[in-house]
Design an enzyme around this catalytic site. Structure first.
Site, PDB file in Angstrom:
ATOM      1  N   ALA A  36       0.679  -1.341   0.091  1.00 16.49           N
ATOM      2  CA  ALA A  36      -0.005  -0.139   0.070  1.00 16.49           C
ATOM      3  C   ALA A  36       0.739   1.252  -0.066  1.00 16.49           C
ATOM      4  CB  ALA A  36      -1.038  -0.024   1.231  1.00 16.49           C
ATOM      5  N   LEU A 176      -4.419   5.264   7.053  1.00 13.66           N
ATOM      6  CA  LEU A 176      -3.752   5.225   5.700  1.00 13.66           C
ATOM      7  C   LEU A 176      -3.420   4.076   5.150  1.00 13.66           C
ATOM      8  CD1 LEU A 176      -2.791   6.781   3.147  1.00 13.66           C
ATOM      9  CD2 LEU A 176      -0.434   7.226   4.561  1.00 13.66           C
ATOM     10  N   SER A 177      -3.987   3.683   4.078  1.00 10.37           N
ATOM     11  CA  SER A 177      -3.373   2.651   3.096  1.00 10.37           C
ATOM     12  C   SER A 177      -3.813   1.478   3.954  1.00 10.37           C
ATOM     13  CB  SER A 177      -2.036   2.932   2.694  1.00 10.37           C
ATOM     14  OG  SER A 177      -1.562   2.212   1.505  1.00 10.37           O
ATOM     15  N   ALA A 178      -2.462   0.557   4.096  1.00  9.54           N
ATOM     16  CA  ALA A 178      -2.412  -0.482   4.875  1.00  9.54           C
ATOM     17  C   ALA A 178      -3.192  -0.375   6.239  1.00  9.54           C
ATOM     18  CB  ALA A 178      -1.095  -1.051   5.274  1.00  9.54           C
ATOM     19  N   ALA A 181      -6.749  -0.170   5.565  1.00 11.13           N
ATOM     20  CA  ALA A 181      -7.452  -1.421   5.199  1.00 11.13           C
ATOM     21  C   ALA A 181      -7.426  -2.009   6.496  1.00 11.13           C
ATOM     22  CB  ALA A 181      -6.776  -2.424   4.428  1.00 11.13           C
TER      23      ALA A 181
END
Length: 431
Positions: A36, A176-178, A181
């Site tokens: 990510a 954020l990102s990972a 997720a």
């Protein structure tokens, strides 16, 4: 206090990490590519905009003991000087290759914690968990209720209530990102814990359970029905009947790492969980860059789900450095992109702005009576004249960030300048 020590960059002491196939699988993935946010994917134009040096490091307290910690994470907190009793708590989850300190220094969350009086818990993973310091957002050993990293984050929230007196009914999570997720993971696995969440450049819960499917989830993204996505959430905590967390989704429309399609799939997932359709009840734009907001739910301003698509930016957290009431963050490192202060709007979505009033700035003045100046030219000429910039083959108006279409000599627009240096597509007559 005996359970905190000053923040420092050294990793926390830890026992043996979970072994076996999943650990080897995740390590192999991390070694192959950062999940990510590991790679620097900012375009040259974005890099040029990201020239604001970060502020002085935020003061974080490291919490050395907060439970069994089965996911072997590290906990930090940012505690405002005047934290009221029963304060809200926001859990913040960094992206790959990042740290709690980096996320605190650049995301702008602490600005609003200080302004409105809430605690920020920064969870941090390590290279022992993942070679690129990504939260393990897809292996079942870390994403199921009561297991691994998800359970560690849950324990951080419980510790915040016990040690700092936060309100257990007013907990929120963002990342954020990972980390985005992983925000999806926490909202699905612990829906009774979090009142709301904000997923920034993230992925729906239940997309991917191994290396191959995880990459596919990132890009091009998975296409499932809203009912299928919603079932994945319900299966994470069988028998839970609600109320479900409210969810805000933020995504750059030029994200080349986590495909923007994921914002739509996240919308499908959480609108279906809330029993809503996928047609917005309200659409609007935010900020000088005209971020496109779609709200889902019957109550204006209290949407169960909202989607915020940020024009012209790639993979990262949108920030807007400055001291204005809607500004925050810094862009001195990758994946914090000058655009709009997402933390300001996320704080409002969480309902944490309270009744605090912003300090007065200047007395109001009458609007200018002079007509705005306008220029009619091709996108190519607008860029040459400094009225627009170009990224990824498209032209964007300076100041407003409006997408003008393809960067060439054939597409023509009339741009209006008001105030100086801020250009928008003209909608009426002007001088």
């Amino acid at each position: 206090m005996p359970y905190v020590t000053p923040s420092h960059p050294a990793p926390s002491p830890r026992g043996p990490r979970r072994g076996g196939r999943w650990s080897r699988t995740v390590s192999a993935l991390a070694a192959a590519v950062t999940l990510a946010t590991g790679a620097a994917l900012l375009s040259p134009a974005t890099e040029a905009r990201a020239a604001v040096a970060p502020k002085a490091a935020a003061a974080l307290e490291r919490v050395t003991s907060f439970g069994a910690n089965p996911g072997a994470l590290t906990m930090y907190v940012h505690r405002p000087a005047a934290l009221p009793a029963g304060a809200p708590v926001v859990v913040a989850l960094h992206g790959c290759t990042q740290s709690a300190q980096l996320y605190a220094d650049n995301s702008g969350l602490n600005t609003f914690a200080d302004r409105h009086g809430f605690l920020v818990v920064y969870a941090e993973t390590t290279t022992a968990n993942n070679a690129n310091k990504c939260f393990n957002w897809f292996p079942p050993g870390d994403t199921r209720r009561g297991r691994g990293e998800a359970a560690s984050i849950r324990q951080m929230v419980a510790h915040a209530t016990a040690a700092y007196g936060t309100d257990p009914a007013n907990a929120h999570v963002t990342g954020l990102s990972a980390g985005g997720a992983m925000t999806s993971v926490m909202l699905a696995a612990y829906p009774e814990v979090f009142a709301a969440g904000a997923v920034v450049a993230g992925i729906p819960y239940g997309c991917g359970a191994d290396v191959v499917s995880a990459f596919s989830c990132m890009s091009p993204g998975a296409d499932r029905t809203p009912a299928a996505w919603a079932q994945a959430v319900r299966d994470a905590h069988p028998g839970f009947a609600g109320p479900w967390p409210r969810v805000a989704i933020w995504h750059g429309d030029s994200d080349a790492t986590v495909a923007p399609r994921n914002a739509d799939e996240l919308r499908d997932q959480w609108t279906a969980v809330h029993g809503l359709g996928q047609t917005p009840s309200l659409t609007s734009t935010l900020g000088p860059n005209n971020t496109r907001r779609s709200e889902y739910g019957p109550t204006p301003g209290q949407a169960a789900v909202e989607v915020n698509k940020v024009p012209g930016i790639g993979h990262g957290t949108p920030v807007a450095p400055g001291s204005g009431p809607e500004q925050c963050g810094a862009t001195g490192t990758q994946h914090f992109i000058a655009s709009i202060c997402s933390s300001y709007w996320i704080t409002r979505f969480f309902g944490l702005a309270g009744t605090t009033t912003e300090p007065p700035t200047e007395p109001p003045v009458d609007p200018p009576t002079e007509p705005a100046a306008c220029w009619t030219a091709s996108n190519y000429e607008h860029v040459r004249a400094g009225r627009a910039t170009t990224t990824g083959g498209y032209a964007y108006a300076k100041g407003s960030g409006q997408n003008l279409g393809l960067y060439n000599t054939f597409v023509t627009h009339t741009l209006e300048e008001s105030p100086a240096g801020h250009y928008t597509i003209a909608t009426g007559s002007c001088a």
